[in-house]
Write an enzyme that holds these catalytic residues in place. Sequence first.
Site, PDB file in Angstrom:
ATOM      1  N   HIS A  30      26.294   7.342  39.657  1.00  0.00           N
ATOM      2  CA  HIS A  30      26.877   8.241  38.677  1.00  0.00           C
ATOM      3  C   HIS A  30      28.401   8.230  38.727  1.00  0.00           C
ATOM      4  O   HIS A  30      29.052   8.684  37.789  1.00  0.00           O
ATOM      5  CB  HIS A  30      26.333   9.655  38.872  1.00  0.00           C
TER       6      HIS A  30
ATOM      7  N   LYS B  38      29.812  23.025  26.447  1.00  0.00           N
ATOM      8  CA  LYS B  38      28.565  22.354  26.827  1.00  0.00           C
ATOM      9  C   LYS B  38      27.494  23.423  27.022  1.00  0.00           C
ATOM     10  O   LYS B  38      27.337  23.966  28.116  1.00  0.00           O
ATOM     11  CB  LYS B  38      28.759  21.530  28.104  1.00  0.00           C
TER      12      LYS B  38
ATOM     13  N   HIS C 178      26.272  16.182  32.101  1.00  0.00           N
ATOM     14  CA  HIS C 178      26.972  14.923  31.839  1.00  0.00           C
ATOM     15  C   HIS C 178      28.168  15.225  30.945  1.00  0.00           C
ATOM     16  O   HIS C 178      28.032  15.383  29.735  1.00  0.00           O
ATOM     17  CB  HIS C 178      26.039  13.909  31.174  1.00  0.00           C
TER      18      HIS C 178
ATOM     19  N   TYR D 279      12.118   5.081  36.317  1.00  0.00           N
ATOM     20  CA  TYR D 279      12.564   6.476  36.436  1.00  0.00           C
ATOM     21  C   TYR D 279      11.945   7.260  35.288  1.00  0.00           C
ATOM     22  O   TYR D 279      12.258   7.015  34.122  1.00  0.00           O
ATOM     23  CB  TYR D 279      14.091   6.505  36.377  1.00  0.00           C
TER      24      TYR D 279
END
Length: 664
Positions: free
Chosen positions: A173, A538, A544, A18
Amino acid sequence: MAEGSTPKRERPWLMRTYSGHSSARASNELYRKNLSKGQTGLSVAFDLPTQTGYDSDHELAKGEVGKVGVPICHVDDMETLLEDIPLEKMNTSMTINATAAWLLSLYVAVAKRRSITPERLEGTTQNDIIKEYLSRGTHIFPPKPSLRLIGDMVSYTVRAIPKWNPINICSYHLQEAGATPVQELAFALANAICVLDTVRESSAVAATDFPQVVGRISFFVNAGVRFVEEISKMRAFTELWDEICADRYGVTDPKLRRFRYGVQVNSLGLTEAQPENNVQRIVLEMLAVTMSKHARARSVQLPAWNEALGLPRPWDQQWSLRIQQVLAYESDLLDYDDLFDGSAVIERKVNELKDGARAELAKVAEMGGALAAVENAYFKQQLVASNALRLRRIESGEQIVVGVNKFTETEPSPLAEGTIERILKVDPAAEREQIERLRAFRSRRNESAVRSALRSLRDAAQSGDNVMPVSIACAEAGVTTGEWADTLREVFGEFRAPTGVGAAVAISGGADRIAAVREKLAATERELGRKLRILVGKPGLDGHSNGAEQIALAARDVGFEVIYEGIRSTPEQIARAAADEDVSVVGLSILSGSHLELVPETMRLLRERRGGDVPVVVGGIIPADDRERLLAAGVKRVYTPKDFEIGAIISDIVDVVRASNGLS
């Protein structure tokens, strides 16, 4: 088999890494190098602006361009990314969700430039938006129009790109967000049912063709280090999926009922402390998805040993590829039938997981399905609570993590110490150069053709027509990623997913520690004569949110008033909220590598808004030298993955508030 005869070997799974970073040109060089080393498929990582539908020069893209993947703003970027890669022979996986229809359109447009017809293309778009509301946070549109876009892709590809997997139902996830094996099974299967029901009810695909739709659904799963449990989970997945395909959708062809999945093994369990231990974790996790022939992955991509430290270098990715190759080509694993058929231990565990998943599926069905479980925050609350339980077990020592909460004595690591740069750092100039290329592209395109293509896209979105043909036309006309997404934002609107924090129960840390922190916080409030408030923010596009959620939960549990509005805020929005709420401390969470850009900007705006300093603490994947730079810039504390004791962090934050107010 006669003695001495050679058994017929199974074909190895597709081997991927990835990857993607900085620019289309740099990523293309990396892909061609990896393919030359024996990698057999591509797995493209896109940067956060591309994933969330912004061009590289958008305000929210600042500091995020090229950090966690490759920036793709238009068809020329995609062509550069795929230069000298034979698309008609390549199996390409694209980890893209909210903008999946757009990136597939760009891919098709590049193929058409090379006179490659779409039916020759083979690969996968992740395109699983439901889990984005629960974990990664790269969603754009509300659930219903998002499902409509997925349905458009499914019905289009089954006719026009029949070798393409239009969606990769992604339980990976979910585990990263804290899911238990039962939750991972149930939530992923509920997600797949939601997608297939949407396509079936749309009547966009003839009933006679619907089994082909079912057969093109693939999955992307996670494998943790609990080896027996993970093998059992994968066997449970295959059996439950076969059951659903046969009973719910009436698919009679066993090949079309096959549970087809790719895997990246667990990144959540990788540690910053003693990172060399991550190698054996990765190997064990890979074995869990390759040893059982009847539940073997069709493609595997492994993280690198140093992903808890930052972006892996090409050498680190090569090491992960070689791990796969040693298993596939040196061992005799592929010579034999399933090693676990007839195992009483495995059968018992598989049945236990299946029973739990069926019960959870029934609960989700009763509330109206996966879409309802997103909108009423049931999925998110369950994941936040499960993750809190996991962290409590680690903090208490009930769950051992070698090198973190046990066996912490260590020799200096030659991999993680010394003067050699141990992670890949994206050149800050990459963002500026990408923006320059984007503006040059806009200046030379046919603006009339762009406006016409965008009108057609808007009309299709409003009328309910399939958006894929007009999206491909947009790609060919020179529309950019941001323009495509903004057009659909105008029609569908945007969506902020529930945080899952409001109804979850904070359970991190031991009772004695929590009591001590509560008393320290209460004493601080008495001395200051006011309520303590923490803003957990954030900044940027990093979605995430696991760490931010757990800090918010634990802070609330000890008595802080918590302001947490979820992901994707600008520094200006965070500074404004901090001033309006008169907060005592600001905690910023950034895992995308953009901390050096976003933290100083947020602090500057906080000073302007507050007329003075409010203490700021930061958490994320932050290299040691960057940590020192943040501290020098005025950040009071920097927490990284090695700081796993949430209770200790909250206690430390109270100390920061006391110190900033002149209290001992």
